[in-house]
Design a protein around this motif. Structure first.
Motif, PDB file in Angstrom:
ATOM      1  N   ARG A  16       0.837  -1.209   0.000  1.00 25.98           N
ATOM      2  CA  ARG A  16       0.000   0.000   0.000  1.00 25.98           C
ATOM      3  C   ARG A  16       0.869   1.255   0.000  1.00 25.98           C
ATOM      4  O   ARG A  16       0.645   2.176  -0.788  1.00 25.98           O
ATOM      5  CB  ARG A  16      -0.934  -0.002   1.215  1.00 25.98           C
ATOM      6  N   GLU A  17       1.858   1.285   0.869  1.00 27.80           N
ATOM      7  CA  GLU A  17       2.753   2.449   0.954  1.00 27.80           C
ATOM      8  C   GLU A  17       3.460   2.707  -0.382  1.00 27.80           C
ATOM      9  O   GLU A  17       3.490   3.838  -0.865  1.00 27.80           O
ATOM     10  CB  GLU A  17       3.789   2.209   2.054  1.00 27.80           C
ATOM     11  N   TYR A  20       0.926   3.893  -3.185  1.00 33.35           N
ATOM     12  CA  TYR A  20       0.519   5.283  -2.996  1.00 33.35           C
ATOM     13  C   TYR A  20       1.660   6.235  -3.328  1.00 33.35           C
ATOM     14  O   TYR A  20       1.449   7.294  -3.909  1.00 33.35           O
ATOM     15  CB  TYR A  20       0.040   5.519  -1.565  1.00 33.35           C
ATOM     16  N   CYS A  21       2.868   5.861  -2.992  1.00 34.17           N
ATOM     17  CA  CYS A  21       4.035   6.691  -3.280  1.00 34.17           C
ATOM     18  C   CYS A  21       4.280   6.776  -4.790  1.00 34.17           C
ATOM     19  O   CYS A  21       4.562   7.845  -5.330  1.00 34.17           O
ATOM     20  CB  CYS A  21       5.258   6.119  -2.567  1.00 34.17           C
ATOM     21  N   GLY A  24       0.230   7.606  -6.449  1.00 34.31           N
ATOM     22  CA  GLY A  24      -0.643   8.555  -5.772  1.00 34.31           C
ATOM     23  C   GLY A  24      -1.882   7.866  -5.235  1.00 34.31           C
ATOM     24  O   GLY A  24      -2.347   6.878  -5.804  1.00 34.31           O
ATOM     25  N   GLU A  25      -2.402   8.383  -4.152  1.00 31.30           N
ATOM     26  CA  GLU A  25      -3.585   7.767  -3.533  1.00 31.30           C
ATOM     27  C   GLU A  25      -4.799   7.809  -4.448  1.00 31.30           C
ATOM     28  O   GLU A  25      -5.640   6.909  -4.405  1.00 31.30           O
ATOM     29  CB  GLU A  25      -3.900   8.439  -2.195  1.00 31.30           C
ATOM     30  N   THR A  26      -4.912   8.831  -5.298  1.00 32.08           N
ATOM     31  CA  THR A  26      -6.068   8.917  -6.190  1.00 32.08           C
ATOM     32  C   THR A  26      -5.947   7.961  -7.371  1.00 32.08           C
ATOM     33  O   THR A  26      -6.946   7.635  -7.999  1.00 32.08           O
ATOM     34  CB  THR A  26      -6.263  10.351  -6.717  1.00 32.08           C
ATOM     35  N   VAL A  28      -4.865   4.849  -7.098  1.00 26.23           N
ATOM     36  CA  VAL A  28      -4.966   3.484  -6.586  1.00 26.23           C
ATOM     37  C   VAL A  28      -6.290   3.326  -5.844  1.00 26.23           C
ATOM     38  O   VAL A  28      -6.606   4.107  -4.955  1.00 26.23           O
ATOM     39  CB  VAL A  28      -3.793   3.161  -5.638  1.00 26.23           C
ATOM     40  N   THR A  30      -8.914   0.638  -3.614  1.00 25.98           N
ATOM     41  CA  THR A  30      -8.909  -0.570  -2.798  1.00 25.98           C
ATOM     42  C   THR A  30     -10.174  -1.347  -3.108  1.00 25.98           C
ATOM     43  O   THR A  30     -11.276  -0.802  -3.063  1.00 25.98           O
ATOM     44  CB  THR A  30      -8.858  -0.220  -1.297  1.00 25.98           C
TER      45      THR A  30
END
Length: 154
Positions: A16-17, A20-21, A24-26, A28, A30
């Motif tokens: 996950r880390e 996101y790195c 980007g969180e947008t 990816v 879940t």
């Protein structure tokens, strides 16, 4: 999310880390116990899984084509194409009525995985699936993952 071992939990959190790195969180999403991202008409899924009591793996996969008629020609093509792949391999899941799904998958040992290794795996699976899905649909029928999703939304 229920983890089977500490290594499973550690691999999930590291995955996950890193995702996101990198994306980007947008970029990816879940989905249940997996992460997902889109590349063109392909969707790539990433999941952590336990390996024994003290290790874990990370699987990167894509449904390349869905609802395809399984023929000897298709199976020969998939086996031959596997020889050209640097990362991962093609698999065929056969359902009722002889219809199938073509998957492209690659697994990494999650314990020692670094960001670059995960990026290489996700990028290879995403770009190959996005390129291959249209070729397979043109030659053997079926639907791309995006077309399959769009048909469900109707």
């Amino acid at each position: 999310m229920e983890f089977k071992t500490h290594a499973h939990k550690d691999a999930y959190e590291k995955t996950r880390e890193y995702l996101y790195c990198i994306f980007g969180e947008t970029g990816v999403s879940t989905v249940d116990d997996m992460f997902a991202l889109q590349e063109g008409s392909a969707f790539v899924y990433i999941r952590a899984f336990p390996v024994g009591a003290s290790s874990a793996g990370v699987e990167v996969f894509s449904y390349v084509v869905a609802d395809v008629t399984v023929t000897e020609g298709l199976m020969r093509h998939l086996l031959t194409y596997n020889l050209r792949l640097t990362f991962g391999g093609l698999a065929l899941s056969i359902g009722e009525g002889g219809r199938g799904s073509v998957l492209l998958r690659h697994a990494i040992l999650g314990d020692k995985m670094d960001r670059e290794e995960l990026y290489a795996s996700v990028s290879a699976i995403a770009s190959t699936a996005d390129e291959l899905d249209d070729q397979l649909v043109a030659a053997f029928g079926g639907r791309t993952a995006l077309a399959q999703l769009e048909s469900r939304d109707r």
